[in-house]
Design a protein around this motif. Structure first.
Motif, short mmCIF file in Angstrom:
data_model
loop_
_atom_site.label_atom_id
_atom_site.label_comp_id
_atom_site.label_asym_id
_atom_site.label_seq_id
_atom_site.Cartn_x
_atom_site.Cartn_y
_atom_site.Cartn_z
N ARG A 4 0.84 -1.19 0.00
CA ARG A 4 0.00 0.00 0.00
C ARG A 4 0.88 1.24 0.00
NH1 ARG A 4 -4.74 0.73 4.30
NH2 ARG A 4 -6.06 1.84 2.89
N ILE A 5 0.60 2.13 -0.95
CA ILE A 5 1.37 3.38 -1.01
C ILE A 5 0.52 4.45 -0.33
CG2 ILE A 5 2.36 5.11 -2.54
CD1 ILE A 5 2.67 2.89 -4.59
N GLU A 6 1.09 4.99 0.67
CA GLU A 6 0.36 6.02 1.38
C GLU A 6 0.64 7.38 0.76
OE1 GLU A 6 0.67 6.11 5.57
OE2 GLU A 6 0.67 3.95 5.72
N LYS A 7 -0.45 8.09 0.55
CA LYS A 7 -0.32 9.44 0.02
C LYS A 7 -0.12 10.39 1.19
CE LYS A 7 -3.28 8.65 -3.90
NZ LYS A 7 -4.51 9.04 -4.57
N PRO A 8 0.73 11.37 0.99
CA PRO A 8 0.89 12.32 2.09
C PRO A 8 -0.41 13.11 2.28
CG PRO A 8 2.19 13.00 0.17
CD PRO A 8 1.57 11.68 -0.13
N GLU A 9 -0.76 13.29 3.53
CA GLU A 9 -1.97 14.03 3.81
C GLU A 9 -1.75 15.52 3.53
OE1 GLU A 9 -3.49 13.39 7.67
OE2 GLU A 9 -3.11 11.24 7.59
N ARG A 10 -2.79 16.13 3.01
CA ARG A 10 -2.71 17.58 2.77
C ARG A 10 -2.94 18.28 4.08
NH1 ARG A 10 -5.08 19.48 -2.84
NH2 ARG A 10 -3.32 20.83 -2.64
N GLN A 11 -2.07 19.16 4.36
CA GLN A 11 -2.21 19.91 5.59
C GLN A 11 -2.80 21.28 5.26
OE1 GLN A 11 1.51 20.10 7.53
NE2 GLN A 11 1.54 17.93 8.05
N ALA A 12 -3.78 21.68 6.00
CA ALA A 12 -4.40 22.98 5.79
C ALA A 12 -3.74 24.01 6.71
CB ALA A 12 -5.89 22.90 6.10
N GLY A 13 -3.75 25.28 6.29
CA GLY A 13 -3.20 26.34 7.14
C GLY A 13 -2.01 27.00 6.48
N PHE A 14 -1.40 27.89 7.23
CA PHE A 14 -0.27 28.67 6.73
C PHE A 14 0.99 28.26 7.47
CE2 PHE A 14 -3.99 31.44 6.34
CZ PHE A 14 -3.96 31.69 4.98
N THR A 15 2.09 28.40 6.79
CA THR A 15 3.35 28.13 7.46
C THR A 15 3.77 29.38 8.23
OG1 THR A 15 4.71 28.92 5.63
CG2 THR A 15 4.06 26.59 5.58
N LEU A 16 4.70 29.22 9.10
CA LEU A 16 5.18 30.33 9.91
C LEU A 16 5.81 31.41 9.03
CD1 LEU A 16 5.55 31.44 12.74
CD2 LEU A 16 7.71 30.21 12.87
N VAL A 17 6.50 31.04 7.99
CA VAL A 17 7.14 32.00 7.08
C VAL A 17 6.07 32.83 6.37
CG1 VAL A 17 8.55 32.19 5.00
CG2 VAL A 17 9.17 30.55 6.76
N GLU A 18 5.00 32.19 5.92
CA GLU A 18 3.92 32.94 5.25
C GLU A 18 3.27 33.94 6.19
OE1 GLU A 18 2.31 29.68 2.02
OE2 GLU A 18 1.64 29.52 4.09
N VAL A 19 3.07 33.56 7.42
CA VAL A 19 2.48 34.46 8.41
C VAL A 19 3.40 35.64 8.67
CG1 VAL A 19 1.75 34.66 10.82
CG2 VAL A 19 1.05 32.68 9.47
N LEU A 20 4.68 35.40 8.82
CA LEU A 20 5.64 36.48 9.07
C LEU A 20 5.70 37.45 7.88
CD1 LEU A 20 8.56 34.61 10.86
CD2 LEU A 20 6.92 36.20 11.85
N ILE A 21 5.69 36.93 6.67
CA ILE A 21 5.71 37.79 5.48
C ILE A 21 4.43 38.63 5.43
CG2 ILE A 21 5.60 37.78 2.96
CD1 ILE A 21 7.55 35.41 3.03
N ALA A 22 3.30 38.04 5.74
CA ALA A 22 2.04 38.78 5.74
C ALA A 22 2.06 39.89 6.79
CB ALA A 22 0.88 37.83 6.00
N ILE A 23 2.62 39.63 7.96
CA ILE A 23 2.71 40.64 9.01
C ILE A 23 3.62 41.79 8.57
CG2 ILE A 23 3.61 41.08 11.33
CD1 ILE A 23 2.51 38.32 12.13
#
Length: 126
Positions: A4-23
């Motif tokens: 069985r090949i497991e697919k990586p789960e999609r994670q929802a949300g923002f990364t810390l870098v994206e949040v810092l850039i937005a700020i």
């Protein structure tokens, strides 16, 4: 055996870098708006002083005109402790036209002032 090949789960949300850039982008925008607001407030204050100076100058010019050719002469006054008005009247009582030059000097901001000049020709009918 089945692999069985497991697919990586999609994670929802923002990364810390994206949040810092937005700020950072938001902070830069807010600082720009703050600078523009200060400029608008300063300009509004200067406009208020310009309007008041024009009002006092026109009021004095009308008063001088109401005195008539025989009653006017050179003079000066200070309105509200800020607006320096000075006027000179050219011509004599016997001339058919007397020229009134009124100068209004007032502060705009710290270290800055403005001088406006109004002129009026007063016809002297005898």
């Amino acid at each position: 055996m089945v692999t069985r090949i497991e697919k990586p789960e999609r994670q929802a949300g923002f990364t810390l870098v994206e949040v810092l850039i937005a700020i950072v982008v938001l902070a830069i925008g807010l600082l720009g708006m703050l600078g523009a607001t200060a400029s608008v407030i300063r300009t509004l204050g200067e406009s208020d002083r310009e309007i008041a100076a024009a009002y006092y100058a026109h009021q004095r010019l009308e008063q001088l005109e109401a005195l008539g050719c025989d009653g006017i002469g050179n003079g000066s006054e200070v309105q509200e402790g800020l607006y320096n008005l000075a006027w000179t009247v050219d011509g004599t009582v016997t001339t058919p036209v007397r020229h009134i030059t009124l100068t209004s000097t007032y502060p705009l901001a710290v270290g800055r002032s403005r001088t406006d000049t109004l002129e009026k020709a007063l016809t002297c009918l005898r």
